[in-house]
Each structure stands twice: as structure tokens, then as C-alpha cells.
Scaffold this active site. Sequence first.
Site: not given
Length: 442
Positions: A148, A264, A171-172, A284, A201, A94
Site C-alpha cells: 500500500n 474505502y 489488492c485484497d 488505526r 480503494h 504510519r
Amino acid sequence: MERKNLVIAGGGSTYTLGMIKSLISEKDNFPLRSIIFFDNDEKRQTQIAEAAEIILKEQYPELEHFDCTTDKKTAFQKADVVFVQIRTGGLKMRELDEQIPLRHGVVGQETCGPGGMAYGFRSIKDMIQLVNDIRFYAKDAWILNYTNPAAIVAEALRRVFPDDYKLVNICDMPIAIMHSYASLLDMDVWDLVPEYFGLNHFGWFTKLEDLQGNDLTNRIKEKIIHEGFVPTDSEIANDVSWKKTFEQARNMLLDFPEYLPNTYLQYYLYPEELAEKESINNTRARQVINGREKRVHETCRQICKDKSTENVILESDIHGVYMVRAAASFVYNHKELYIVMVENNGVIANLPKEAMVEVPALLTVNGPKPLAIGEIPIFYKGLIEAQLAYEQLVADAYFERSYHKLLQALTLNRTVVDTDKAKAILDDLIQANEGYWPELQK
């Protein structure tokens, strides 16, 4: 209600303890007989599982069985519901997803832009294999996938498992945003009824009502404009990055006041500004490694040392509660309204039928039943169609092993646009993802 057997695939995730607390808080609504963790990283999962077992013995004594395993048969053979939260490549990859685009002056983000594409390309193979494994041992289990980047993953799974109505991508983020709306109004989030459309998103709330049918949309807009907007869910409320993200929602509303945006969208509407704000040395991913990752493992060590939870603070979060309540609605046919991803098939009348859209749906024992949206305005349609083309091209590129289509996808993405940048980023991502991505043909 009949008690069910739950598997958490990706048991070593730092979100797992929050999910355990959510399962405990919702145990009357979604009673369980057993919980099993499944992960391919035994060492990472074991520490989480040891802490989880102590929590469950204290707070869920009626649970008959808990286990963690790396064996597929042990995990899935008796599963009624599987929650999927895997991360192919872990946080190490990531961080590269975020750093590589930033080197080229482009947004570096986990699910959006080139970083999201890279993560999605890594995830597809493992997700297809995982669903096949689950279906081999538990052909009737509900699979709630929140891995994701959900949009790319959902598009790939739609192609491989077109008739599997018990495989649901969810998705939350919409419910996390709604949690902040509810806080603005001093309401319970479960008393809000949303109207929403878009892609994962990449969507907008068009209306929010209370349970009595009163329209709250304008009140929410006014409060955001005059009082600001902050995250309020316990998982993100104190996170500096999330605070900045929610602040940007106010700017989006001022520029485009028709609808309330998914947070997003900032990456697509202000890509240059967002890229300039990011630090390649403090991505991030790095913040998560030094923040939530460290905090969760320290909590686990404390629980295991004490053999109790007396010296730690554990909370359920809206992410976990949302997934648990969604599962209960499917399993027990509650027909409750949740925002999930479904194949369009005319739900949004002026978008392609095969698009994986994110819309409100009634969650039933026969799968999601989406509510019709009708036609959407041309500005939003144009944005969505470009993003949809990008997502579909990424899936095309994976199944066809096509460099050309992946370059097309990146060039279409609003965070990139420039072909030369897209090519340079793509070449760097190919090198970084050796062993994860399939070999592409030029």
C-alpha cells in the site's frame, strides 16, 4: 503441476503467518519447492521466520527448503514468484501519517488522503529498487505486489517498468468485501462472479452473479439495507474499526444505490464525518500496534517456546488465499477471473488510456487480460478523474521533486479540498518524513 520457488518480500510483516497458512491450505493448487523470506529488518523477520519454520515442518513436510535472509541474491536468484508486502517506515511512520492530518481536521488514514500520499511518497523509491533487484536476479519471476497505497505505487511502477507484464499490482479489499457478500447469501465466496470498476480503494461492484449466471446484486443490496453489513473474513471479523467501516457501506448504498461501493469510499464521500470520529491518540496504526502486531508476536513466541503449534490458533485468511490463487492462475495459465490493477487502454472507455484502473481480468501466463467495462456514468467518472489526477500528480511530484505538484495533489483530494489546509498538512508531512522523502523544490 511443477513445484515453484516463492519469495515473500517483507517477511517480517504481521500478515506473513496468515500467508503461510494460506500457502499450506492451497498447496495442492499452488505446490511449492521452496519458500524464502526477504526483509531489510533482520530482527523483526527472524522471529516470524522461526515460527514459520515450525509451522511448515508440521504442516508442509513436502516443502524442500525454507530460509530467511536479508541478502538479495540469496532471496531472488531462483525465484519463480515474489509476493511483495513491504512497509517503508513501519508502523511508527504510519501513526504519523494518520496523526498529522487529524491535527488539521482531515481524515487520517493509511492509504487515503494525506496519510496515503505520505506513505506512497515513502514507498516509491523502495518499490522501484526492489523490482530492479528482483529483475537483476530473476528476470522472469512473477511479482505480485500488494504494497500500500497500491494506487500510487502502481502508477509509479507503470512509469518505470511499462512493459513488465509479470509485475502485477493487486489488492485484497474487493475479495474481502465479496467474502461478506457471500456470507449474506450463505454461499462460498469463490462461487461469486463480480463486475467491478474503479481505481484501487476507489471502486464499485456493478453486478455479482453466481456460477450459473443468476444475478445476485439486488438480493445483496436488500440484505445490506435490511440486515446490515459486517466483515466476515477471519483477519478482520472481530476488529472494531473494520466493523464500523462495513457499517458505513450501508449508508453509502442508501445515498448512492446504483452500485455496491468499496468500503474505502467512505473516506472520500464523508470526509468530515470520518475525521470527527477518529482519535489522534488512538489512530488505526495504534490499534494495530496494540492489536494485531502484539497478537502475532505473542503467537510467534508461543510457537517457538513449544516448538509446535498445539497451543495457538492459526488460520488462513482471504487475503492470503486470494494472492496464492492469483499466483497459481498466472503460473499455470488457469485464466481465472480476479480483480486486479491494469493500465486502462480503453477498458473503461471514457477514462484516460494510461490510468491504472482496478477491474476484473483473466489471469493468464501472458499476464492479466482485463474485461471491457465500456463507458461509466458521469458521477462515477467525475469522482474517478479527480482521484486519478491526484494519484498522477503525486507520482509527478516524486519524479520531478516538485512541492508545487504535491500541493496540487493534496488540494484535489476530496478528503482535503482546502488549499490552506493542504499547505499546512504538506509542510508538516515534509518535516515528519525527513530522510524518507526526496527533497522537494518549491
